[in-house]
Design a protein around this motif. Structure first.
Motif, PDB file in Angstrom:
ATOM      1  N   GLU A 156       0.825  -1.203   0.000  1.00  0.00           N
ATOM      2  CA  GLU A 156       0.000   0.000   0.000  1.00  0.00           C
ATOM      3  C   GLU A 156       0.864   1.259   0.000  1.00  0.00           C
ATOM      4  O   GLU A 156       0.453   2.302  -0.495  1.00  0.00           O
ATOM      5  CB  GLU A 156      -0.913   0.010   1.230  1.00  0.00           C
ATOM      6  N   VAL A 157       2.063   1.150   0.584  1.00  0.00           N
ATOM      7  CA  VAL A 157       2.984   2.275   0.671  1.00  0.00           C
ATOM      8  C   VAL A 157       4.348   1.819   0.153  1.00  0.00           C
ATOM      9  O   VAL A 157       4.846   0.765   0.566  1.00  0.00           O
ATOM     10  CB  VAL A 157       3.120   2.781   2.117  1.00  0.00           C
ATOM     11  N   TYR A 158       4.932   2.599  -0.749  1.00  0.00           N
ATOM     12  CA  TYR A 158       6.227   2.259  -1.330  1.00  0.00           C
ATOM     13  C   TYR A 158       7.250   3.357  -1.027  1.00  0.00           C
ATOM     14  O   TYR A 158       6.940   4.551  -1.120  1.00  0.00           O
ATOM     15  CB  TYR A 158       6.117   2.117  -2.851  1.00  0.00           C
ATOM     16  N   PHE A 159       8.459   2.925  -0.671  1.00  0.00           N
ATOM     17  CA  PHE A 159       9.583   3.834  -0.488  1.00  0.00           C
ATOM     18  C   PHE A 159      10.622   3.501  -1.560  1.00  0.00           C
ATOM     19  O   PHE A 159      11.045   2.343  -1.671  1.00  0.00           O
ATOM     20  CB  PHE A 159      10.207   3.665   0.893  1.00  0.00           C
ATOM     21  N   MET A 160      11.047   4.507  -2.323  1.00  0.00           N
ATOM     22  CA  MET A 160      11.997   4.279  -3.405  1.00  0.00           C
ATOM     23  C   MET A 160      13.142   5.271  -3.296  1.00  0.00           C
ATOM     24  O   MET A 160      12.919   6.486  -3.277  1.00  0.00           O
ATOM     25  CB  MET A 160      11.306   4.393  -4.756  1.00  0.00           C
ATOM     26  N   ASP A 161      14.356   4.742  -3.204  1.00  0.00           N
ATOM     27  CA  ASP A 161      15.537   5.570  -2.968  1.00  0.00           C
ATOM     28  C   ASP A 161      16.261   5.823  -4.287  1.00  0.00           C
ATOM     29  O   ASP A 161      16.996   4.989  -4.783  1.00  0.00           O
ATOM     30  CB  ASP A 161      16.460   4.871  -1.964  1.00  0.00           C
ATOM     31  N   GLU A 162      16.032   6.989  -4.867  1.00  0.00           N
ATOM     32  CA  GLU A 162      16.643   7.431  -6.125  1.00  0.00           C
ATOM     33  C   GLU A 162      16.495   6.399  -7.248  1.00  0.00           C
ATOM     34  O   GLU A 162      17.497   5.943  -7.818  1.00  0.00           O
ATOM     35  CB  GLU A 162      18.112   7.789  -5.897  1.00  0.00           C
ATOM     36  N   PRO A 163      15.268   6.036  -7.605  1.00  0.00           N
ATOM     37  CA  PRO A 163      15.069   5.025  -8.644  1.00  0.00           C
ATOM     38  C   PRO A 163      15.479   5.470 -10.035  1.00  0.00           C
ATOM     39  O   PRO A 163      15.646   4.633 -10.924  1.00  0.00           O
ATOM     40  CB  PRO A 163      13.555   4.763  -8.587  1.00  0.00           C
ATOM     41  N   PHE A 164      15.659   6.789 -10.242  1.00  0.00           N
ATOM     42  CA  PHE A 164      15.992   7.283 -11.577  1.00  0.00           C
ATOM     43  C   PHE A 164      17.484   7.448 -11.815  1.00  0.00           C
ATOM     44  O   PHE A 164      17.901   7.756 -12.933  1.00  0.00           O
ATOM     45  CB  PHE A 164      15.294   8.624 -11.829  1.00  0.00           C
ATOM     46  N   VAL A 165      18.298   7.230 -10.784  1.00  0.00           N
ATOM     47  CA  VAL A 165      19.742   7.432 -10.931  1.00  0.00           C
ATOM     48  C   VAL A 165      20.346   6.335 -11.807  1.00  0.00           C
ATOM     49  O   VAL A 165      20.118   5.143 -11.590  1.00  0.00           O
ATOM     50  CB  VAL A 165      20.429   7.450  -9.555  1.00  0.00           C
ATOM     51  N   GLY A 166      21.118   6.744 -12.803  1.00  0.00           N
ATOM     52  CA  GLY A 166      21.840   5.789 -13.635  1.00  0.00           C
ATOM     53  C   GLY A 166      20.996   5.037 -14.647  1.00  0.00           C
ATOM     54  O   GLY A 166      21.464   4.041 -15.203  1.00  0.00           O
ATOM     55  N   VAL A 167      19.771   5.513 -14.904  1.00  0.00           N
ATOM     56  CA  VAL A 167      18.942   4.833 -15.899  1.00  0.00           C
ATOM     57  C   VAL A 167      18.823   5.707 -17.139  1.00  0.00           C
ATOM     58  O   VAL A 167      19.005   6.928 -17.084  1.00  0.00           O
ATOM     59  CB  VAL A 167      17.539   4.506 -15.344  1.00  0.00           C
ATOM     60  N   ALA A 169      16.774   7.371 -20.525  1.00  0.00           N
ATOM     61  CA  ALA A 169      15.537   8.154 -20.608  1.00  0.00           C
ATOM     62  C   ALA A 169      14.305   7.266 -20.753  1.00  0.00           C
ATOM     63  O   ALA A 169      13.253   7.553 -20.166  1.00  0.00           O
ATOM     64  CB  ALA A 169      15.629   9.133 -21.784  1.00  0.00           C
ATOM     65  N   ALA A 170      14.437   6.184 -21.522  1.00  0.00           N
ATOM     66  CA  ALA A 170      13.299   5.282 -21.715  1.00  0.00           C
ATOM     67  C   ALA A 170      12.905   4.606 -20.406  1.00  0.00           C
ATOM     68  O   ALA A 170      11.711   4.470 -20.102  1.00  0.00           O
ATOM     69  CB  ALA A 170      13.639   4.231 -22.777  1.00  0.00           C
ATOM     70  N   THR A 171      13.909   4.191 -19.624  1.00  0.00           N
ATOM     71  CA  THR A 171      13.622   3.554 -18.345  1.00  0.00           C
ATOM     72  C   THR A 171      12.991   4.548 -17.376  1.00  0.00           C
ATOM     73  O   THR A 171      12.041   4.218 -16.657  1.00  0.00           O
ATOM     74  CB  THR A 171      14.902   2.957 -17.740  1.00  0.00           C
ATOM     75  N   GLU A 172      13.510   5.776 -17.353  1.00  0.00           N
ATOM     76  CA  GLU A 172      12.933   6.787 -16.466  1.00  0.00           C
ATOM     77  C   GLU A 172      11.472   7.045 -16.823  1.00  0.00           C
ATOM     78  O   GLU A 172      10.608   7.143 -15.937  1.00  0.00           O
ATOM     79  CB  GLU A 172      13.729   8.087 -16.542  1.00  0.00           C
ATOM     80  N   LYS A 173      11.186   7.109 -18.102  1.00  0.00           N
ATOM     81  CA  LYS A 173       9.810   7.338 -18.547  1.00  0.00           C
ATOM     82  C   LYS A 173       8.915   6.170 -18.129  1.00  0.00           C
ATOM     83  O   LYS A 173       7.776   6.379 -17.684  1.00  0.00           O
ATOM     84  CB  LYS A 173       9.791   7.516 -20.068  1.00  0.00           C
ATOM     85  N   ALA A 174       9.435   4.949 -18.260  1.00  0.00           N
ATOM     86  CA  ALA A 174       8.655   3.765 -17.879  1.00  0.00           C
ATOM     87  C   ALA A 174       8.410   3.734 -16.373  1.00  0.00           C
ATOM     88  O   ALA A 174       7.310   3.373 -15.913  1.00  0.00           O
ATOM     89  CB  ALA A 174       9.380   2.500 -18.325  1.00  0.00           C
ATOM     90  N   ILE A 175       9.425   4.120 -15.594  1.00  0.00           N
ATOM     91  CA  ILE A 175       9.287   4.096 -14.138  1.00  0.00           C
ATOM     92  C   ILE A 175       8.249   5.113 -13.680  1.00  0.00           C
ATOM     93  O   ILE A 175       7.359   4.794 -12.875  1.00  0.00           O
ATOM     94  CB  ILE A 175      10.644   4.369 -13.458  1.00  0.00           C
ATOM     95  N   ILE A 176       8.304   6.333 -14.192  1.00  0.00           N
ATOM     96  CA  ILE A 176       7.362   7.351 -13.722  1.00  0.00           C
ATOM     97  C   ILE A 176       5.942   7.003 -14.159  1.00  0.00           C
ATOM     98  O   ILE A 176       4.971   7.272 -13.428  1.00  0.00           O
ATOM     99  CB  ILE A 176       7.768   8.769 -14.195  1.00  0.00           C
ATOM    100  N   ALA A 177       5.792   6.378 -15.322  1.00  0.00           N
ATOM    101  CA  ALA A 177       4.454   5.944 -15.750  1.00  0.00           C
ATOM    102  C   ALA A 177       3.899   4.912 -14.779  1.00  0.00           C
ATOM    103  O   ALA A 177       2.713   4.945 -14.414  1.00  0.00           O
ATOM    104  CB  ALA A 177       4.514   5.368 -17.167  1.00  0.00           C
ATOM    105  N   LEU A 178       4.765   3.997 -14.328  1.00  0.00           N
ATOM    106  CA  LEU A 178       4.338   2.967 -13.391  1.00  0.00           C
ATOM    107  C   LEU A 178       4.012   3.564 -12.022  1.00  0.00           C
ATOM    108  O   LEU A 178       3.033   3.167 -11.378  1.00  0.00           O
ATOM    109  CB  LEU A 178       5.438   1.914 -13.256  1.00  0.00           C
ATOM    110  N   LEU A 179       4.793   4.531 -11.586  1.00  0.00           N
ATOM    111  CA  LEU A 179       4.521   5.184 -10.302  1.00  0.00           C
ATOM    112  C   LEU A 179       3.186   5.915 -10.338  1.00  0.00           C
ATOM    113  O   LEU A 179       2.437   5.922  -9.353  1.00  0.00           O
ATOM    114  CB  LEU A 179       5.646   6.153  -9.945  1.00  0.00           C
ATOM    115  N   ASN A 180       2.866   6.506 -11.471  1.00  0.00           N
ATOM    116  CA  ASN A 180       1.573   7.166 -11.604  1.00  0.00           C
ATOM    117  C   ASN A 180       0.425   6.158 -11.590  1.00  0.00           C
ATOM    118  O   ASN A 180      -0.653   6.442 -11.059  1.00  0.00           O
ATOM    119  CB  ASN A 180       1.532   8.009 -12.874  1.00  0.00           C
ATOM    120  N   GLU A 181       0.658   4.975 -12.156  1.00  0.00           N
ATOM    121  CA  GLU A 181      -0.351   3.920 -12.093  1.00  0.00           C
ATOM    122  C   GLU A 181      -0.599   3.498 -10.648  1.00  0.00           C
ATOM    123  O   GLU A 181      -1.741   3.265 -10.239  1.00  0.00           O
ATOM    124  CB  GLU A 181       0.094   2.705 -12.917  1.00  0.00           C
ATOM    125  N   LEU A 182       0.479   3.390  -9.874  1.00  0.00           N
ATOM    126  CA  LEU A 182       0.338   3.043  -8.463  1.00  0.00           C
ATOM    127  C   LEU A 182      -0.470   4.111  -7.730  1.00  0.00           C
ATOM    128  O   LEU A 182      -1.365   3.797  -6.931  1.00  0.00           O
ATOM    129  CB  LEU A 182       1.717   2.885  -7.812  1.00  0.00           C
TER     130      LEU A 182
END
Length: 247
Positions: A156-167, A169-182
């Motif tokens: 129900e609650v997620y903690f993510m420590d700098e998930p965008f570091v070292g990825v 642009a495509a991965t960053e876009k995919a991650i933020i899309a998934l976070l918005n789905e959550l």
């Protein structure tokens, strides 16, 4: 009831305070960024909230209860640099670790658990790599696998420590899309973030931190030049409304 309540949280290393009387509350269903300069204690804050490091003082409640590592309602994605990627395991096995709270540590995952894990890998675009050793994956692929593990936990609650570091642009876009789905599914997500250019685009709730709470609240109210200068100690230059340079 808030998703997360932190009151008077202090953390010290060798008797030197790293966080001092940090306090904030996060409503349910928010995508919250934690922003501050290097050394501000952002990662330390997450680890202290999750009980991964000891607190000198303070009180933490998640979904109205004191946090326990056994709490299946809480998921955690650590910094990629803190993980031993040479550990001999494949992507599917890593994601299945997210199911242990439902299965139990001493029971074999069921066919349903495997299906859930594969579905989570599919959501992050990694299903075809399910048998790949994690050491053979790129940095962005490794981050996607760890995100899939968190999804498999169905928290129900997620903690993510700098998930965008070292990825990339495509991965960053995919991650933020998934976070918005959550977020749209009613989940609460806290993200340690370093790129000020994307804060207003990514987050609807924000904590400005520099060893103590500078400000917390809706991003449009907190992400101001005055509060950012207070957070970063005047080490920012605003070229225009969308461009911020750290000195």
């Amino acid at each position: 009831m808030s998703a997360i309540d932190v009151k008077d949280l202090t953390v010290a290393y060798h008797k030197k305070p790293v966080l001092m009387d940090v306090a904030f509350s996060t409503p349910k269903g928010k995508l919250m960024g934690i922003v501050g300069p290097n050394g501000a204690g952002k990662s330390t804050l997450i680890k202290a909230v999750l009980g991964l490091i000891p607190k000198a003082s303070g009180n933490v409640k998640i979904l109205g209860e004191g946090y326990s590592p056994k709490n299946k309602k809480v998921g955690y994605v650590p910094q990629r640099g803190s993980v031993d990627w040479d550990f001999p395991t494949n992507a599917l096995d890593v994601v299945l670790m997210g199911r242990y709270g439902h299965v139990g540590w001493f029971k074999r995952p069921s066919k349903k658990d495997v299906e859930i894990a594969l579905d989570c890998l599919d959501k992050v675009g990694m299903k075809e790599y399910s048998d790949r050793q994690i050491s053979q994956l790129s940095g962005g692929q490794q981050q996607r696998v760890f995100l899939a593990r968190a999804l498999a936990q169905d928290a129900e609650v997620y903690f993510m420590d700098e998930p965008f570091v070292g990825v990339d642009a495509a991965t960053e876009k995919a991650i933020i899309a998934l976070l918005n789905e959550l977020k749209e599914a009613g989940k609460t997500v806290l993200v340690v973030h370093h790129d000020l250019q994307t804060v207003k685009e990514y987050f609807d709730w924000l904590l400005l931190l520099n060893k103590k709470t500078i400000a917390v609240g809706p991003t449009e109210e907190v992400f101001t030049s005055e509060l950012l200068q207070k957070t970063y100690g005047g080490k920012l230059t605003f070229l225009d409304q969308s461009t911020i340079v750290t000195q």
